[in-house]
Design a protein around this motif. Structure first.
Motif, mmCIF file in Angstrom:
data_model
loop_
_atom_site.group_PDB
_atom_site.id
_atom_site.type_symbol
_atom_site.label_atom_id
_atom_site.label_comp_id
_atom_site.label_asym_id
_atom_site.label_seq_id
_atom_site.Cartn_x
_atom_site.Cartn_y
_atom_site.Cartn_z
ATOM 1 N N VAL A 1 -11.584 -27.507 54.730
ATOM 2 C CA VAL A 1 -11.540 -26.704 55.958
ATOM 3 C C VAL A 1 -12.467 -25.511 55.724
ATOM 4 C CG1 VAL A 1 -10.098 -25.427 57.577
ATOM 5 C CG2 VAL A 1 -9.183 -27.450 56.396
ATOM 6 N N MET A 2 -13.625 -25.585 56.305
ATOM 7 C CA MET A 2 -14.657 -24.573 56.060
ATOM 8 C C MET A 2 -14.249 -23.214 56.643
ATOM 9 S SD MET A 2 -16.757 -26.545 54.444
ATOM 10 C CE MET A 2 -18.407 -25.871 54.360
ATOM 11 N N HIS A 3 -14.830 -22.158 56.079
ATOM 12 C CA HIS A 3 -14.601 -20.788 56.547
ATOM 13 C C HIS A 3 -13.121 -20.414 56.497
ATOM 14 C CE1 HIS A 3 -18.739 -21.153 57.837
ATOM 15 N NE2 HIS A 3 -18.419 -22.136 58.665
ATOM 16 N N SER A 4 -12.519 -20.662 55.347
ATOM 17 C CA SER A 4 -11.108 -20.314 55.144
ATOM 18 C C SER A 4 -10.932 -19.881 53.694
ATOM 19 C CB SER A 4 -10.212 -21.506 55.466
ATOM 20 O OG SER A 4 -10.490 -22.596 54.600
ATOM 21 N N ASP A 5 -9.783 -19.249 53.408
ATOM 22 C CA ASP A 5 -9.504 -18.801 52.049
ATOM 23 C C ASP A 5 -7.995 -18.807 51.828
ATOM 24 O OD1 ASP A 5 -9.959 -17.965 49.483
ATOM 25 O OD2 ASP A 5 -11.098 -16.168 50.044
ATOM 26 N N LYS B 1 -13.104 -10.119 59.545
ATOM 27 C CA LYS B 1 -13.696 -11.360 60.056
ATOM 28 C C LYS B 1 -13.737 -11.404 61.580
ATOM 29 C CE LYS B 1 -14.081 -13.032 55.868
ATOM 30 N NZ LYS B 1 -15.420 -13.188 55.240
ATOM 31 N N ASN B 2 -12.941 -10.550 62.235
ATOM 32 C CA ASN B 2 -12.847 -10.581 63.698
ATOM 33 C C ASN B 2 -12.914 -9.145 64.239
ATOM 34 O OD1 ASN B 2 -11.857 -13.599 64.302
ATOM 35 N ND2 ASN B 2 -10.777 -12.836 62.499
ATOM 36 N N PRO B 3 -14.092 -8.564 64.241
ATOM 37 C CA PRO B 3 -14.214 -7.171 64.689
ATOM 38 C C PRO B 3 -14.002 -7.035 66.197
ATOM 39 C CG PRO B 3 -16.385 -8.125 64.274
ATOM 40 C CD PRO B 3 -15.377 -9.132 63.826
ATOM 41 N N GLY B 4 -13.556 -5.849 66.586
ATOM 42 C CA GLY B 4 -13.433 -5.534 68.010
ATOM 43 C C GLY B 4 -12.346 -6.330 68.705
#
Length: 846
Positions: free
Chosen positions: A630-634, A664-667
């Motif tokens: 699952v890409m873009h995960s940690d 990772k999720n600005p604004g």
């Protein structure tokens, strides 16, 4: 079809080309030391004849001839199981030549039926061979007759004999059942075990000394061959040495009826089936069964059980929530009102079949005849009938007919269980095999996963023949797909070779050095060719265009899993990651992820999207398989460690997750990410509780950059939690820590509205799953054939019944879940302590 004359065998070669047939025929001739003749006057392959030592022998043992022929050379028509036509000698069928086709009016004796033979059934136990046991012990053989899980009569035991390599009994074993009452799918089960001589006194008392029994081997055999003929004559049964996990049970009726192919070293029993008549005895045909049915019995039964006054009692029995066994008077009522069950409660067919007396042929005739007018069942109830408890062939045909209405998506959802159910089948030719092949050839996705589910267990001797024939039938029915699958197989072979290389290299070099050697190896032309331009085994709709060698690595765990990255041209060059594991059994992960995916489907049907991530996982062989990255995960552990100075304090940093999501999720994107987290956390809280997922530490809970939380690594389920020094390390129903709550409440301690909405998601999700509780029970029950360590018997499924509170009302079940929810929240500090120990241990290893 094959017809034999006194000194020769003549083959029907309708489906063989002149080039193909001699290959098969010569192979058989060499094996049998036979002489092959070919008529010189014509070129047709029908003119080959075979002389086998002056006597007739059946080609390829106990398996239908047409199956083996199809597996070698499929007919040009594309049919998988063609009906063979008769072959004639000199323009007419030989009068006295026995027919080797499926039984028909030409070959069955019409003047005698199995049901007219009232003498007791017996077999002769002749001797054993290759038996290995302590010479101070005695050898005993235990035998039992079973129909599914039901024992047809009392088991019998042989006399005790001295231990030796080839013990001799020459003893008749009598069973308390008449030949006429033997059901068609009866199987004879044997267990060979040793007893200590000094245990004789204990064996004579009421309390037997179970510890004195030393299991050696077991084997099962059908009483009827695939032609419905009662077996006769001597038979050598090569035994299996691995016993089921059921404690105290020596016989293994759920085991295969195939003898152990390892004939060189396996222990064996020689038995002899009696010849009760001078001619073969067949199980009655359907016409004969139907003749035994008395239609007037319907009105007699209904009147004798109290007429309409008994209907409320019947309804209470059929709708009973508890799964306790019925009393005898309740069984009698259910049987007598079987016609009312058919007309008013057809979904209760399983309960009727369970109480049917399969050791009474009159009752069997009634049940089989009644089944012909039974309404088609919903899929849920049909799945229940696939269980080993229902082996009757008419029940099997009825069940498959009910499953034919499955859409391709629904069939795919249950494919894992259907493949496992194949292990219950007693004969190669069965309705389930034909059903699966038919649907696989009509849908490439189903064919893809059918192939890999079968291929992954080809190393298991008990199913290798059956699965191999099905695989060959599928591949020869879809030649183009076979080439695609071969390409995937080549890629997997290269991955395994690379993994073996890494395991050796990592012991002699640092990780950066081993990684560099891995890249050098992968840049070889053979590796680049094998690992490029192939369909992804995890998802055949994804094309793995080119392997990105520089992005590939291996993981630090013991088995050194490979982390391989590919370009995917159809997705705009987006990377696709695959983990290759060699040394871990992924079947339990596959089952767990299948259940999570099913939960996701059921929730969405009710308008509840909990943003689940049922990533791909596929077992491809003996402890080998693939897992989707699952890409873009940690992992939670990495996020906490990166936001903390010390491993000891990382687990208690409640701001780490929220701060990571903010980065990772600005604004304005943060609010949507928190909503994704809230929904997915609710889904996995419920899913992990219902399935009893264990070993939940911060390294197997992950978060995607978009906010979705998901769990990985399902090595323990159904409440099999990890222990250390006898202490349960996981003492919460599911993982709901305060840092999770901190994210759900958007970092505000007084934001109870958000938390109550999260609680409401959990309760709604739980109640939806509970409505489908029987579906989960049936699917897990069908997976018992897989032989997973934590799912081997009915007791293992009890956890599901308890977690879903299936014996309670909706109100009681909701109260039960609320107690578990509060417990998880209240005891979350224990989870933190567990995570602390995990982080410190991990930090010390690095």
């Amino acid at each position: 079809m094959l017809i034999s004359a006194p000194s020769q065998l003549v083959f029907d070669c309708t489906y063989f080309s002149p080039k193909e047939f001699p290959v098969m025929l010569m192979s058989y001739a060499i094996k049998k030391q036979a002489t092959v003749f070919r008529h010189q006057t014509v070129e047709s392959p029908e003119d080959y004849t075979l002389q086998v030592k002056g006597k007739c022998e059946y080609l390829y043992g106990n398996y239908p001839l047409y199956q083996f022929q199809v597996s070698l050379f499929p007919p040009p028509t594309g049919e998988l199981f063609p009906k063979r036509t008769g072959t004639f000698l000199s323009g007419r069928q030989e009068k006295d030549a026995p027919c080797y086709c499926r039984p028909c009016s030409l070959c069955r004796p019409t003047h005698e039926s199995l049901w007219s033979l009232n003498q007791p059934f017996y077999i002769e136990l002749v001797q054993g061979s290759k038996v290995n046991a302590d010479e101070r012990m005695k050898l005993v053989v235990q035998a039992g007759l079973y129909h599914g899980n039901e024992m047809l009569c009392k088991m019998v035991s042989s006399a005790e004999v001295n231990v030796c390599s080839e013990p001799v009994w020459k003893q008749r074993l009598d069973f308390d059942i008449s030949i006429c009452d033997l059901p068609r799918m009866a199987r004879l089960c044997f267990a060979l075990y040793a007893v200590i001589e000094k245990a004789k006194k204990a064996r004579s008392t009421k309390k037997k000394s179970k510890k004195a029994d030393c299991p050696i081997a077991w084997v099962n055999v059908m009483l009827f061959d695939y032609k419905d003929q009662l077996k006769t004559g001597e038979c050598c049964l090569h035994m299996w040495s691995s016993f089921p996990d059921e404690k105290g049970e020596l016989l293994n009726p759920m085991g295969t009826v195939q003898s152990n192919p390892n004939t060189e070293s396996a222990a064996a029993l020689v038995i002899c089936f009696p010849s009760v008549l001078l001619h073969p005895v067949y199980y009655p045909s359907f016409e004969q069964v139907k003749g035994r049915h008395l239609s007037a019995d319907r009105f007699t039964n209904f009147a004798s059980c109290g007429g309409k006054g008994a209907l409320p009692q019947l309804r209470e029995i059929l709708e009973r929530r508890s799964h306790t066994e019925l009393y005898e008077h309740e069984k009698d009522l259910v049987w007598k009102m079987r016609f009312e069950i058919r007309d008013q409660y057809p979904e209760a067919l399983a309960k009727l079949l369970i109480i049917t007396k399969w050791n009474k042929h009159e009752d069997v005739a009634q049940m089989i005849s009644l089944l012909q007018s039974w309404p088609e069942l919903p899929v849920l109830n049909a799945l229940e009938l696939l269980d080993f408890s229902f082996p009757d062939r008419y029940v099997g045909s009825f069940t498959i007919n009910s499953l034919k209405k499955l859409t391709d998506d629904e069939l795919f959802q249950y494919l894992l269980q259907l493949v496992q159910v194949l292990k219950y089948e007693s004969y190669l030719d069965c309705e389930l095999t034909k059903f699966l092949l038919d649907r696989a050839l009509a849908n490439r996705k189903i064919g893809h996963f059918l192939f890999w589910h079968l291929r992954s267990e080809m190393h298991v001797p008990a199913v290798a023949l059956r699965f191999g024939l099905i695989l060959e039938a599928y591949c020869r029915g879809s030649n183009y797909h076979m080439k695609v699958l071969m390409k995937q197989g080549e890629a997997l072979n290269k991955m395994k070779a690379l993994n073996d290389f890494i395991k050796v290299s990592s012991q002699k070099a640092t990780k950066p050095q081993a990684k560099e050697m891995m890249h050098v190896c992968m840049k070889q032309e053979t590796y680049l060719e094998a690992l490029s331009n192939l369909q992804c085994p995890l998802n055949p709709t994804v094309i793995l265009a080119e392997v990105c060698v520089d992005h590939c690595t291996f993981m630090d765990s013991k088995m050194k899993p490979l982390w391989i990255v590919f370009n995917n041209e159809e997705a705009g060059g987006r990377g696709v990651g695959i983990i290759f594991k060699n040394g871990d059994d992924l079947r339990q992960d596959m089952l767990t992820l299948q259940m999570i995916q099913l939960m996701d489907v059921l929730w969405k049907q009710e308008g509840l999207d909990l943003r689940m991530t049922p990533y791909g996982c596929l077992s491809t062989g003996d402890k080998t398989g693939l897992i989707e990255v699952v890409m873009h995960s940690d992992t939670i552990a990495n996020i906490q460690l990166n936001k903390s100075n010390m491993a000891a304090t990382a687990a208690f940093n409640k701001d780490a997750l929220l701060n990571w999501l903010k980065s990772k999720n600005p604004g304005e994107a943060l609010e949507q990410a928190i909503e994704e987290f809230t929904l997915s956390c609710a889904g996995y809280c419920v899913a992990t509780y219902v399935l009893g997922i264990g070993d939940r530490h911060s390294d197997n809970i992950m978060i995607r950059e978009t906010g979705q939380l998901f769990h990985i690594d399902f090595g323990h389920f159904l409440g099999n939690f990890k222990t250390k020094f006898g202490i349960n390390r996981e003492r919460v129903p599911f993982i709901l820590t305060y840092d999770f709550v901190h994210v759900i409440q958007q970092g505000k301690t007084n934001n109870s509205e958000k938390f109550e909405r999260f609680r409401d998601y959990c309760e709604k999700a739980y109640m939806i799953l509970r409505c489908h509780g029987l579906l989960f029970l049936h699917l897990f029950a069908l997976m018992k054939a897989a032989g997973l360590p934590e799912l081997s018997c009915s007791k293992d499924i009890q956890y599901l019944k308890d977690s879903l509170a299936l014996g309670k009302t909706d109100e009681e079940a909701l109260k039960h879940f609320r107690l578990k929810f509060n417990e998880a929240l209240r005891e979350s500090w224990k989870t933190k302590v567990n995570w602390l120990a995990h982080n410190v241990s991990k930090d010390n290893r690095q």
